[in-house]
Design a protein around this motif. Sequence first.
Motif, short mmCIF file in Angstrom:
data_model
loop_
_atom_site.label_atom_id
_atom_site.label_comp_id
_atom_site.label_asym_id
_atom_site.label_seq_id
_atom_site.Cartn_x
_atom_site.Cartn_y
_atom_site.Cartn_z
N GLU A 78 -45.84 -1.70 38.10
CA GLU A 78 -45.55 -0.28 38.10
C GLU A 78 -44.19 -0.01 38.75
OE1 GLU A 78 -47.23 1.84 36.48
OE2 GLU A 78 -48.96 0.56 36.01
N LEU A 79 -43.78 1.24 38.69
CA LEU A 79 -42.45 1.62 39.18
C LEU A 79 -42.24 1.19 40.63
CD1 LEU A 79 -39.88 3.36 38.34
CD2 LEU A 79 -40.97 5.18 39.64
N ALA A 80 -43.23 1.40 41.48
CA ALA A 80 -43.09 1.09 42.91
C ALA A 80 -42.83 -0.40 43.13
CB ALA A 80 -44.33 1.54 43.67
N ALA A 81 -43.48 -1.24 42.32
CA ALA A 81 -43.29 -2.69 42.48
C ALA A 81 -41.87 -3.10 42.09
CB ALA A 81 -44.31 -3.44 41.65
N TRP A 82 -41.37 -2.52 41.00
CA TRP A 82 -40.00 -2.81 40.60
C TRP A 82 -39.02 -2.32 41.67
CZ3 TRP A 82 -38.92 -6.13 36.98
CH2 TRP A 82 -39.78 -6.28 35.89
N ALA A 83 -39.28 -1.13 42.20
CA ALA A 83 -38.39 -0.58 43.23
C ALA A 83 -38.36 -1.48 44.46
CB ALA A 83 -38.84 0.83 43.59
N ALA A 84 -39.51 -1.98 44.86
CA ALA A 84 -39.57 -2.87 46.02
C ALA A 84 -38.78 -4.14 45.76
CB ALA A 84 -41.02 -3.19 46.35
N GLN A 85 -38.87 -4.66 44.56
CA GLN A 85 -38.13 -5.88 44.22
C GLN A 85 -36.63 -5.65 44.27
OE1 GLN A 85 -39.51 -8.00 40.70
NE2 GLN A 85 -37.41 -8.51 40.15
N LEU A 86 -36.21 -4.43 43.92
CA LEU A 86 -34.78 -4.09 43.92
C LEU A 86 -34.31 -3.54 45.27
CD1 LEU A 86 -34.67 -2.35 40.42
CD2 LEU A 86 -33.64 -4.55 41.01
N HIS A 87 -35.25 -3.42 46.22
CA HIS A 87 -34.93 -2.91 47.56
C HIS A 87 -34.39 -1.49 47.52
CE1 HIS A 87 -35.60 -7.02 48.90
NE2 HIS A 87 -34.67 -7.44 48.04
N ILE A 88 -35.01 -0.68 46.67
CA ILE A 88 -34.69 0.74 46.61
C ILE A 88 -36.00 1.52 46.61
CG2 ILE A 88 -32.52 0.41 45.37
CD1 ILE A 88 -33.99 1.15 42.78
N SER A 89 -35.92 2.83 46.72
CA SER A 89 -37.13 3.64 46.70
C SER A 89 -37.57 3.88 45.27
CB SER A 89 -36.88 4.98 47.39
OG SER A 89 -36.01 5.79 46.62
N ALA A 90 -38.86 4.14 45.11
CA ALA A 90 -39.39 4.46 43.78
C ALA A 90 -38.74 5.73 43.24
CB ALA A 90 -40.91 4.62 43.85
N LYS A 91 -38.44 6.66 44.11
CA LYS A 91 -37.80 7.91 43.68
C LYS A 91 -36.41 7.64 43.11
CE LYS A 91 -36.62 12.53 45.37
NZ LYS A 91 -36.64 13.45 46.55
N THR A 92 -35.67 6.72 43.76
CA THR A 92 -34.33 6.38 43.27
C THR A 92 -34.40 5.72 41.90
OG1 THR A 92 -33.43 6.13 45.50
CG2 THR A 92 -32.29 4.97 43.72
N LEU A 93 -35.36 4.80 41.73
CA LEU A 93 -35.48 4.12 40.45
C LEU A 93 -35.92 5.09 39.35
CD1 LEU A 93 -35.33 1.54 38.83
CD2 LEU A 93 -37.65 0.98 39.57
N GLN A 94 -36.84 5.99 39.68
CA GLN A 94 -37.27 6.97 38.68
C GLN A 94 -36.10 7.86 38.27
OE1 GLN A 94 -39.41 7.51 36.32
NE2 GLN A 94 -41.21 8.19 37.48
N ARG A 95 -35.29 8.24 39.23
CA ARG A 95 -34.13 9.08 38.93
C ARG A 95 -33.14 8.32 38.04
NH1 ARG A 95 -33.43 10.87 43.82
NH2 ARG A 95 -32.03 9.20 44.46
N ASP A 96 -32.99 7.02 38.27
CA ASP A 96 -32.09 6.23 37.46
C ASP A 96 -32.60 6.10 36.03
OD1 ASP A 96 -29.60 4.88 37.50
OD2 ASP A 96 -30.61 2.95 37.45
N PHE A 97 -33.92 5.95 35.85
CA PHE A 97 -34.48 5.93 34.50
C PHE A 97 -34.22 7.25 33.79
CE2 PHE A 97 -36.73 1.96 34.98
CZ PHE A 97 -36.93 1.55 33.67
N GLN A 98 -34.38 8.33 34.50
CA GLN A 98 -34.16 9.64 33.89
C GLN A 98 -32.71 9.79 33.45
OE1 GLN A 98 -37.03 11.71 33.71
NE2 GLN A 98 -35.78 12.76 32.17
N ARG A 99 -31.78 9.32 34.28
CA ARG A 99 -30.35 9.42 33.93
C ARG A 99 -29.99 8.50 32.76
NH1 ARG A 99 -28.85 9.78 39.86
NH2 ARG A 99 -29.00 7.51 39.82
N GLU A 100 -30.48 7.26 32.81
CA GLU A 100 -30.09 6.29 31.79
C GLU A 100 -30.74 6.57 30.44
OE1 GLU A 100 -27.93 4.03 31.67
OE2 GLU A 100 -27.39 3.66 33.76
N PHE A 101 -32.03 6.92 30.46
CA PHE A 101 -32.79 6.98 29.22
C PHE A 101 -33.36 8.35 28.88
CE2 PHE A 101 -33.52 2.61 30.96
CZ PHE A 101 -32.56 2.00 30.17
N GLY A 102 -33.16 9.30 29.77
CA GLY A 102 -33.62 10.65 29.48
C GLY A 102 -35.13 10.81 29.55
N MET A 103 -35.80 9.92 30.24
CA MET A 103 -37.27 9.97 30.34
C MET A 103 -37.71 9.16 31.55
SD MET A 103 -38.25 7.42 27.17
CE MET A 103 -36.95 8.10 26.13
N PRO A 104 -38.92 9.43 32.07
CA PRO A 104 -39.42 8.66 33.21
C PRO A 104 -39.82 7.24 32.81
CG PRO A 104 -41.06 10.25 32.50
CD PRO A 104 -39.81 10.54 31.72
#
Length: 270
Positions: A182-208
């Motif tokens: 899930e998103l939180a696991a990917w965020a932990a692997q990247l050493h960022i917050s889940a909120k930051t990763l979700q925001r990046d998906f929204q910017r890159e792909f226009g969707m969560p």
Amino acid sequence: MRCQEYGYGLGRPEGIFVLRYQSEGPLEFGAIARQDFLHQLYWSPDGALSALHGGDARFLGPGEAFWAQRAVSHEVRAADRQTVYRICLRQVPPGLAELRAGPVVVSVETGRLIRDLARSGVTEADALADRARIMAALAPYSPAGRDSGDGPAPGAPASGHGSGHALRVARALAHDPSDARELAAWAAQLHISAKTLQRDFQREFGMPYTRWRTRLRLSAARALLGTEPVTRIARRVGYASPSAFVAAFAKEYGQTPARYTRSGAGGGRS
């Protein structure tokens, strides 16, 4: 199926032959033997590709193509209503000399050059210059490679304003849509917050993230329909059960996989 052909410098070692396919049904490419151009590169700017080589099946991720040197047995599949470019070459790109078959990186600029070759009005001199740039840029895909050269994920153009985290996750998932993290696991692997990763998906792909992952899984499944049982496809693209897969597919496309295959699109084979 519609196929357009563009040849430049044919009959010479530095020539290039580009075929642009568009089909209402699924596309399937086998190991095609040609007398003049033998090495082949498959790339789709608007959908996922599945590739089979030596018993190893994989999906191609964002900004990737599948490369096969001559006489190498392979199969490449694409979903319906998808554009696929097949580039045929006599020479092996310098960066792919050690790669018999497998995924290669296609940067945004390389993708633009490929598209430019598949249009009318291109002079041979300009085409061969573009071909030289494509040959110099192609390199094997590496999981540790840079993110900055990647193109957008299948079916969702990138905005160019993200941090690159979403692209790293998207690329990994495209290689293995069954990854259940899930998103939180990917965020932990990247050493960022889940909120930051979700925001990046929204910017890159226009969707969560969850929406993007669903679209990726179903796009990959469409490339396999008609070639494997639904139960196996469901498992390969990350669904816990065939019924869950069928429900998600019907919600996305308005019909079950079986009906979709019968109606759709009886595709093309090359």
